[in-house]
Design a protein around this motif. Structure first.
Motif, PDB file in Angstrom:
ATOM      1  N   GLY A  14       0.785  -1.226   0.000  1.00 54.07           N
ATOM      2  CA  GLY A  14       0.000   0.000   0.000  1.00 54.07           C
ATOM      3  C   GLY A  14       0.817   1.276   0.000  1.00 54.07           C
ATOM      4  N   ARG A  15       2.149   1.142   0.013  1.00 52.88           N
ATOM      5  CA  ARG A  15       2.971   2.345  -0.049  1.00 52.88           C
ATOM      6  C   ARG A  15       3.035   2.870  -1.474  1.00 52.88           C
ATOM      7  NH1 ARG A  15       7.774   0.487   3.924  1.00 52.88           N
ATOM      8  NH2 ARG A  15       6.894  -1.506   3.348  1.00 52.88           N
ATOM      9  N   GLU A  16       3.313   4.156  -1.617  1.00 52.42           N
ATOM     10  CA  GLU A  16       3.296   4.751  -2.944  1.00 52.42           C
ATOM     11  C   GLU A  16       4.688   4.790  -3.564  1.00 52.42           C
ATOM     12  OE1 GLU A  16       1.201   8.409  -3.209  1.00 52.42           O
ATOM     13  OE2 GLU A  16      -0.539   7.609  -2.133  1.00 52.42           O
ATOM     14  N   TYR A  17       4.741   4.438  -4.846  1.00 54.14           N
ATOM     15  CA  TYR A  17       5.996   4.459  -5.580  1.00 54.14           C
ATOM     16  C   TYR A  17       5.781   5.114  -6.926  1.00 54.14           C
ATOM     17  CZ  TYR A  17       7.793   1.479  -2.012  1.00 54.14           C
ATOM     18  OH  TYR A  17       8.193   1.006  -0.800  1.00 54.14           O
ATOM     19  N   GLY A  18       6.842   5.609  -7.526  1.00 57.16           N
ATOM     20  CA  GLY A  18       6.773   6.187  -8.848  1.00 57.16           C
ATOM     21  C   GLY A  18       6.412   5.123  -9.868  1.00 57.16           C
ATOM     22  N   THR A  19       5.845   5.548 -10.995  1.00 63.68           N
ATOM     23  CA  THR A  19       5.420   4.572 -11.992  1.00 63.68           C
ATOM     24  C   THR A  19       6.603   3.762 -12.523  1.00 63.68           C
ATOM     25  OG1 THR A  19       5.484   6.419 -13.533  1.00 63.68           O
ATOM     26  CG2 THR A  19       3.318   5.732 -12.786  1.00 63.68           C
ATOM     27  N   LYS A  20       7.810   4.323 -12.423  1.00 59.66           N
ATOM     28  CA  LYS A  20       8.977   3.605 -12.933  1.00 59.66           C
ATOM     29  C   LYS A  20       9.521   2.590 -11.953  1.00 59.66           C
ATOM     30  CE  LYS A  20      10.609   6.847 -16.357  1.00 59.66           C
ATOM     31  NZ  LYS A  20      11.190   8.187 -16.408  1.00 59.66           N
ATOM     32  N   SER A  21       9.390   2.890 -10.655  1.00 54.81           N
ATOM     33  CA  SER A  21      10.005   1.990  -9.686  1.00 54.81           C
ATOM     34  C   SER A  21       9.016   0.984  -9.109  1.00 54.81           C
ATOM     35  CB  SER A  21      10.657   2.790  -8.551  1.00 54.81           C
ATOM     36  OG  SER A  21       9.736   3.707  -8.012  1.00 54.81           O
ATOM     37  N   ILE A  22       7.738   1.157  -9.437  1.00 53.19           N
ATOM     38  CA  ILE A  22       6.730   0.289  -8.812  1.00 53.19           C
ATOM     39  C   ILE A  22       6.931  -1.189  -9.146  1.00 53.19           C
ATOM     40  CG2 ILE A  22       5.015   0.749 -10.683  1.00 53.19           C
ATOM     41  CD1 ILE A  22       4.114   0.230  -6.976  1.00 53.19           C
ATOM     42  N   SER A  23       7.292  -1.503 -10.407  1.00 49.21           N
ATOM     43  CA  SER A  23       7.398  -2.921 -10.760  1.00 49.21           C
ATOM     44  C   SER A  23       8.572  -3.585 -10.051  1.00 49.21           C
ATOM     45  CB  SER A  23       7.495  -3.102 -12.276  1.00 49.21           C
ATOM     46  OG  SER A  23       8.504  -2.289 -12.793  1.00 49.21           O
ATOM     47  N   THR A  24       9.686  -2.842  -9.946  1.00 45.93           N
ATOM     48  CA  THR A  24      10.838  -3.368  -9.208  1.00 45.93           C
ATOM     49  C   THR A  24      10.457  -3.575  -7.747  1.00 45.93           C
ATOM     50  OG1 THR A  24      12.094  -1.833 -10.551  1.00 45.93           O
ATOM     51  CG2 THR A  24      13.309  -3.045  -8.883  1.00 45.93           C
ATOM     52  N   HIS A  25       9.777  -2.579  -7.209  1.00 44.83           N
ATOM     53  CA  HIS A  25       9.393  -2.671  -5.803  1.00 44.83           C
ATOM     54  C   HIS A  25       8.450  -3.841  -5.572  1.00 44.83           C
ATOM     55  CE1 HIS A  25       7.891  -1.870  -1.836  1.00 44.83           C
ATOM     56  NE2 HIS A  25       6.683  -2.032  -2.338  1.00 44.83           N
ATOM     57  N   LEU A  30       6.756  -8.559  -2.903  1.00 47.20           N
ATOM     58  CA  LEU A  30       6.064  -9.849  -2.894  1.00 47.20           C
ATOM     59  C   LEU A  30       6.939 -10.910  -2.239  1.00 47.20           C
ATOM     60  CD1 LEU A  30       3.413 -11.178  -3.768  1.00 47.20           C
ATOM     61  CD2 LEU A  30       4.544 -11.867  -5.880  1.00 47.20           C
ATOM     62  N   LYS A  31       8.249 -10.845  -2.521  1.00 47.33           N
ATOM     63  CA  LYS A  31       9.190 -11.775  -1.902  1.00 47.33           C
ATOM     64  C   LYS A  31       9.145 -11.626  -0.386  1.00 47.33           C
ATOM     65  CE  LYS A  31      13.172 -13.095  -4.659  1.00 47.33           C
ATOM     66  NZ  LYS A  31      14.526 -12.674  -5.038  1.00 47.33           N
ATOM     67  N   LYS A  32       9.204 -10.359   0.037  1.00 50.44           N
ATOM     68  CA  LYS A  32       9.190 -10.046   1.459  1.00 50.44           C
ATOM     69  C   LYS A  32       7.870 -10.518   2.075  1.00 50.44           C
ATOM     70  CE  LYS A  32       9.791  -6.005   4.390  1.00 50.44           C
ATOM     71  NZ  LYS A  32       8.591  -5.185   4.503  1.00 50.44           N
ATOM     72  N   TRP A  33       6.785 -10.276   1.335  1.00 53.69           N
ATOM     73  CA  TRP A  33       5.466 -10.679   1.818  1.00 53.69           C
ATOM     74  C   TRP A  33       5.429 -12.182   2.080  1.00 53.69           C
ATOM     75  CZ3 TRP A  33       1.683 -14.057   0.481  1.00 53.69           C
ATOM     76  CH2 TRP A  33       0.430 -13.869   1.070  1.00 53.69           C
ATOM     77  N   HIS A  34       6.004 -12.956   1.129  1.00 58.39           N
ATOM     78  CA  HIS A  34       6.014 -14.408   1.284  1.00 58.39           C
ATOM     79  C   HIS A  34       6.865 -14.817   2.481  1.00 58.39           C
ATOM     80  CE1 HIS A  34       3.660 -16.124  -1.932  1.00 58.39           C
ATOM     81  NE2 HIS A  34       4.116 -15.212  -2.751  1.00 58.39           N
ATOM     82  N   ASN A  35       7.999 -14.166   2.649  1.00 62.04           N
ATOM     83  CA  ASN A  35       8.846 -14.478   3.791  1.00 62.04           C
ATOM     84  C   ASN A  35       8.093 -14.274   5.094  1.00 62.04           C
ATOM     85  OD1 ASN A  35      11.030 -15.144   2.241  1.00 62.04           O
ATOM     86  ND2 ASN A  35      11.957 -13.106   2.323  1.00 62.04           N
ATOM     87  N   GLU A  36       7.401 -13.121   5.185  1.00 60.90           N
ATOM     88  CA  GLU A  36       6.687 -12.814   6.421  1.00 60.90           C
ATOM     89  C   GLU A  36       5.490 -13.734   6.607  1.00 60.90           C
ATOM     90  OE1 GLU A  36       5.874  -8.660   6.317  1.00 60.90           O
ATOM     91  OE2 GLU A  36       7.983  -8.135   6.615  1.00 60.90           O
ATOM     92  N   ASN A  37       4.803 -14.010   5.516  1.00 58.68           N
ATOM     93  CA  ASN A  37       3.619 -14.865   5.594  1.00 58.68           C
ATOM     94  C   ASN A  37       4.001 -16.271   6.034  1.00 58.68           C
ATOM     95  OD1 ASN A  37       0.744 -14.772   5.212  1.00 58.68           O
ATOM     96  ND2 ASN A  37       1.004 -16.139   3.485  1.00 58.68           N
TER      97      ASN A  37
END
Ligand code: ZN
Ligand code: ZN
Length: 108
Positions: A14-25, A30-37
């Protein structure tokens, strides 16, 4: 006056990123999300957040940032999980911490 660059909300955190960096982020997020989940007890694990692509491009071919942001926001709303002992609801990660101190009442 300079306009701020358009930002897109990450559909995972839900954090905001620029249109260019959003896909990298998003890939990292998602990786981090899986680790935490994976650290959560099985029954508290959340289904993987899904990105809704459908409504995000308008007829003119532009990204519909409002639709993206709304989707991201909805996904960022974590479902609350009730405590087994007292029924109070918490975010899954908070519940894990809370339940360390909420012990079941002794059986009669
Ligand atoms: Zn994110
Ligand atoms: Zn409780």
């Amino acid at each position: 006056p300079k306009r701020p660059p358009p930002t897109v909300k990450c559909y995972i955190c839900g954090r905001e990123y620029g249109t260019k960096s959003i896909s990298t982020h998003e890939a990292l997020c998602l990786k981090k999300w899986h680790n935490e989940n994976n650290l959560l007890p099985k029954k508290l694990r959340k289904p993987e957040p899904k990105k809704t692509e459908v409504k995000t491009i308008t007829a003119k071919g532009y990204y519909d940032l409002d639709a993206i942001n709304e989707t991201a926001w909805t996904n960022a709303q974590n479902p609350l999980v009730p405590c087994d002992n007292c029924g109070r609801t918490f975010l899954p990660d908070k519940l894990v911490i809370y339940q360390r101190s909420c012990k079941p009442k002794p059986a009669k």
